[in-house]
Scaffold this active site. Sequence first.
Site, PDB file in Angstrom:
ATOM      1  CE  LYS A   1      57.567   0.121 -74.033  1.00 55.71           C
ATOM      2  NZ  LYS A   1      57.494  -1.331 -74.097  1.00 55.71           N
TER       3      LYS A   1
ATOM      4  N   GLY B   1      56.204  -9.152 -79.366  1.00 52.76           N
ATOM      5  CA  GLY B   1      56.257 -10.602 -79.209  1.00 52.76           C
ATOM      6  C   GLY B   1      56.287 -11.388 -80.503  1.00 52.76           C
TER       7      GLY B   1
ATOM      8  N   GLY C   1      59.344  -6.570 -81.189  1.00 50.53           N
ATOM      9  CA  GLY C   1      59.528  -7.299 -82.437  1.00 50.53           C
ATOM     10  C   GLY C   1      60.855  -8.021 -82.557  1.00 50.53           C
TER      11      GLY C   1
ATOM     12  CG  ASN D   1      59.861  -9.076 -71.550  1.00 50.00           C
ATOM     13  OD1 ASN D   1      59.059  -8.544 -70.815  1.00 50.00           O
ATOM     14  ND2 ASN D   1      60.421 -10.208 -71.187  1.00 50.00           N
ATOM     15  CB  THR D   2      58.929 -12.179 -75.969  1.00 48.54           C
ATOM     16  OG1 THR D   2      57.964 -11.197 -75.583  1.00 48.54           O
ATOM     17  CG2 THR D   2      58.274 -13.537 -75.959  1.00 48.54           C
TER      18      THR D   2
END
Lengths: 255, 278
Positions: free
Chosen positions: A95, A156, A184, A205-206
């Site tokens: 990535k 994030g 996002g 992720n977050t």
Amino acid sequence: MKSFYGVSLANPLMLGTAQYPSPAVLAEAFKASGASVATVSLRREGRQGQGQSFWSLIKKLNIWVLPNTAGCHTVREAVTTAQMAREVFGTDWIKLELIGHTDSLQPDVFQLVEAAKLLCSEGFKVFPYTTEDLVVGERLLQAGCEVLMPWGAPIGSARGLSNEYGLRAMRAEFPDVPLVIDAGIGRPSHVSQAMELGYDAVLMNTAVARAGNPVAMARAMALAAKAGRLSYESGAMEPRDMAEASTPVIGKAFL
Amino acid sequence: MLAPWCEYENAEEPVLRLGQQALSWWSGKTTLTRNGTLVVASRRDLPELRRFAQQTAGYVQIDEAKLLGLEPDLTGFTAGLFFEKEAHLDPRTALSDLVQLLLQAGARFHTGAAPDDFSVRVDCRGFSAKNQLQDLRGVKGEMLIVRAPEVQIGRPVRLLHPRIPVYVVPRGDGVYMIGATMIESEDKSGATVRSVLELLSSAYALNPGFGEAELLEIGVDLRPAFPDNLPRIRRRGRYIYANGLYRHGYLLAPALASGVADLILNNEQSELVDEDCP
């Protein structure tokens, strides 16, 4: 579902592996989501393989590993990190993330294209983190990328799809290219929205790792992805400005 | 820091419960400063403050005036969380105080190789016991100690940030500990420039007086951790392994030590025992 460099993914969720309360919670969240891909960062954690304990926990998840170049600001950094990742993880997948703006973490699309060219020529299978800019998308495809990963919103930020129009245009412009919303995402409804636009996968992720209950949130994201995809495949109705009665009124008896 | 409520942000329930017990355990054994903990975020990161509030307990929300009443040197912050019941200690002083207490109680200290004639051996070497504890991993942590005479902060302060949260702990005489990175790496080499820059930048954002601070120490080590980041006690023959304190050394050491004592003296298994083969 489209394939990603020849790999068909059973589940359109891709999850990052940072910021979880613990590796045990991370593993549970992955299980609950059924995610097909785990992204991992090599930049800070174990450049020389010192992160082996953590990597071995990730490998036990038994899913596709997508190393990333998070935190890289130059082509050279990104290419070196990709080369190291290939050695550590034994995969050509990368990535490609090249940050161009400190506050918004926007990708530096100029360097991104340059790095993508170099990495593709070295046999890497590049997943570029980009914007919804169509011209940049075209250049990345010309560079050899077979997947595009436009952002939904800044990394994030949990703002969802801040430019739905642009993302819709991208889907229309590249109908045969696997497209992944990357960054996002904050809520399951954002995932549904992305899948309803016809995107092939969503990476986050977050939103999961820092939720109050990451395992429950992972499950919610999986359900949202499934609902969004089903909606897309079912052909959702188009919005109208005026009401349209579902029951005919002509000929109805006056009571 | 003895901050069980703050740590509960991303820790399992035992950290909150056993950590609260640690507050009374340490009291009387070393100097414990009970000034609470202050948690702040810059205006742009206020969502982080709300998230922290949702995931913790034991705090009151305070506005700018109350915040400045507690810490007049923290200007520029409009809101905060005050964890009144939390405390902090100086780890090095605490260790030497414990040594004195043990000597008074008749303990003897040996250095070098352990003698063979002990019936029970407690291995609490942290990450050095990795060869014996296969699921133990190291999490790299970097911290700084600075002397900042221009800064007057009387309690631990946590500055929230989505990527680089830091805490500053006063050690007295203008000395502060700034910590700490959390990197999933077993790299034992020194601190990276990036980490030091991030820690110092965050401290500077907390109070520009840190810009004039004298850098006294850059500390690096590996936190020993099991997959759920909770400590464990394991008995294997005459060896008892007590490990995995992660970032909760002073917070959970009393519970861990007590669990080891219960195992040796009473053959009782505390909740931290996950393997017992005498």
